[in-house]
Design a protein around this motif. Structure first.
Motif: not given
Length: 509
Positions: A432-459
């Protein structure tokens, strides 16, 4: 000797994991920043900072303004302060210039390269001004004219020595060297886009690119365009040389004593000044620790505010994935047969896709948005926990205490929750602990690709996406969100490795 509790044994072993312990305290700090981020940000992360200066009582003009000290050099070699100077910016859309108590104050207005002209009487010089640009071409900023040091006689002919100085400090001595460099300088400056000003800007008329000599008193001195002076009559005259808007003079006395010294050169503390446009992309400073982005929003404030959103994606998505994966893994490992077969085949199908492609496929079906990113990352996490928990359940259900519970008729639910689940919790917590880092990286990748909804949000991922167009010329809009992602992911991985080494029963002292 008092026997230590399991918690005490865990703490004793975990303290020996130096890197994991350091990562744990860094994660504690990041978690606290995530909780308090919106309250401790120095600026509103969603508004340009120049709209907030006044309400915060900040006056950034001084920090963003360039100051050039100006002094005059006289014909006798002395230096004097100047007054009543004429100052002009060649392109006021880039910079404005004014004079105050011996200093030329240059204020940036837009981005680009221009020049600030400083003049008094027949002497003028210019300073190259670069606002939020680098690598601009050099320009001629000053002319110097050297004449005879003593009184000349009527009918004498002599050559004046001309010297030009460039904005980078280089000197061009003599008409031949100046003329040979004019074409090169003109071509270099014409290639600059947003108005690199001065006499070398654009397609000026040919005569503006030539050195021009003139005598201020034709009865005393005559000068040709090669700089050769002829003394015609008794008295004091001056020869003026100009190149575009830059000029200087040299006084010459013919069969008479030199009168009061005259101004021959305007000395400036710097011939090239680099400023930053306060409207966007301000560099890191004491006012803005991480600089500002393309909309002039404070990057430090946005990184702090984005900590909560980034951690929220990691914790919630992995939490959902861990709960679903643990339940399905327990069912598959405990009951086996067709239940195990169905769940295992479903897991194999999900694991057949690369994680990022699986997440993108989920977003493609559900649409962009923060909630959908969390669901997509959870779907990517579920099969990992199914496999881990299933393997542990298959091993634990063969234990004697589980067989004994079955033999006395204990319900399956009780056996799973009381006897099997506690035995696999350490493994689940590690992953669980190790997968949090992977999940953060994957979430950032999806936001980087413009799939995170509000692109102006501070994420953090969205910040990287918004700054990628300027990443070649500016490092800080992408560096600081990127280093925040790297630091968080690395710390979660190190902490997870430390937990694994601490909770592994095969690890011996």
């Amino acid at each position: 000797m008092k026997r230590q509790s399991p918690v005490q044994l865990f703490l004793v072993k975990f303290k020996k994991q130096t890197m994991a312990l350091a990562a744990f305290w860094v994660l504690v700090g990041i978690f606290l920043l995530g909780l308090a981020g919106t309250w401790i940000t120095p600026f509103d992360p969603n508004r340009p900072v120049n709209e907030q200066y006044e309400e915060k009582g900040i006056n950034p003009t001084k920090a963003m303004t360039g100051v050039i000290e100006v002094i005059g050099k006289m014909s006798d070699g002395t230096k004097r302060p100047l007054s009543d100077l004429a100052l002009q910016s060649t392109n006021r859309q880039i910079a404005d210039v004014r004079y105050s108590e011996g200093e030329a104050i240059v204020t940036p207005v837009g981005q680009g390269s221009t020049t600030a002209l400083i003049a008094k009487d027949n002497v003028s010089t210019q300073v190259q001004v670069d606002v939020s640009v680098e690598g601009t071409s050099k320009v001629i900023t000053q002319l110097l004219l050297h004449g005879p040091t003593s009184t000349v006689k009527k009918g004498d002919n002599f050559q004046l020595e001309l010297e030009a100085r460039l904005s980078n400090g280089e000197k061009l001595v003599g008409l031949e060297q100046i003329h040979s460099n004019l074409q090169q300088l003109q071509g270099a400056n014409n290639s600059v886009s947003q108005g690199n000003s001065g006499f070398l800007l654009g397609k000026k008329k040919k005569e503006q690119l030539q050195v021009h000599y003139e005598s201020t008193n034709e009865e005393v001195l005559r000068v040709n365009q090669d700089g050769i002076v002829t003394a015609l009559g008794r008295g004091t005259g001056k020869v003026k040389v100009s190149l575009g808007s830059i000029s200087t003079i040299v006084p010459i006395a013919v069969e008479t004593a030199m009168k009061d010294p005259v101004l021959v050169q305007i000395l400036v503390s710097q011939s090239q000044i680099t400023l930053q446009d306060s409207s966007k992309h301000q560099p890191p400073s004491l006012l803005h620790w991480f600089g500002t982005d393309h909309q002039n929003r404070d990057i430090f404030s946005r990184v702090l505010a984005g900590t909560r959103a980034t951690l929220f994606i990691g914790f919630v998505s992995v939490g959902i994935g861990a709960i679903l994966g643990t339940l399905l893994g327990l069912l598959a490992g405990y009951y086996g047969r067709w239940v195990d077969s169905i769940i295992t085949r479903l897991t194999d199908i999900l694991l057949a896709f690369p994680g990022i492609l699986l997440a993108i496929a989920v977003i493609a079906v559900l649409g962009p948005g923060m909630a959908n990113i969390i669901f997509a990352v959870a779907v990517f996490t579920v099969p990992i926990f199914i496999r881990i928990v299933r393997g542990s359940a298959l091993s634990l259900k063969q234990m004697t205490y589980v067989e004994a519970a079955k033999s006395i008729g204990v319900p399956d639910f009780v056996i799973i929750m009381r006897h099997i689940l506690p035995g696999m919790l350490p493994v689940v917590m590690i992953y669980l602990t190790m997968r949090i880092g992977t999940a953060i990286l994957l979430g950032a990748a999806l936001s980087f690709l413009g799939l995170g909804g509000d692109i102006t949000a501070p994420e953090w991922g969205a910040m990287l996406s918004a700054a990628k167009d300027n990443s070649r010329s500016l490092f800080y809009p992408t560096f600081f969100p990127g280093i925040a992602i790297v630091l968080t992911v690395v710390c979660f991985n190190l902490f997870g490795d430390g937990l694994r080494d601490t909770l592994d029963p095969k690890l011996k002292e």
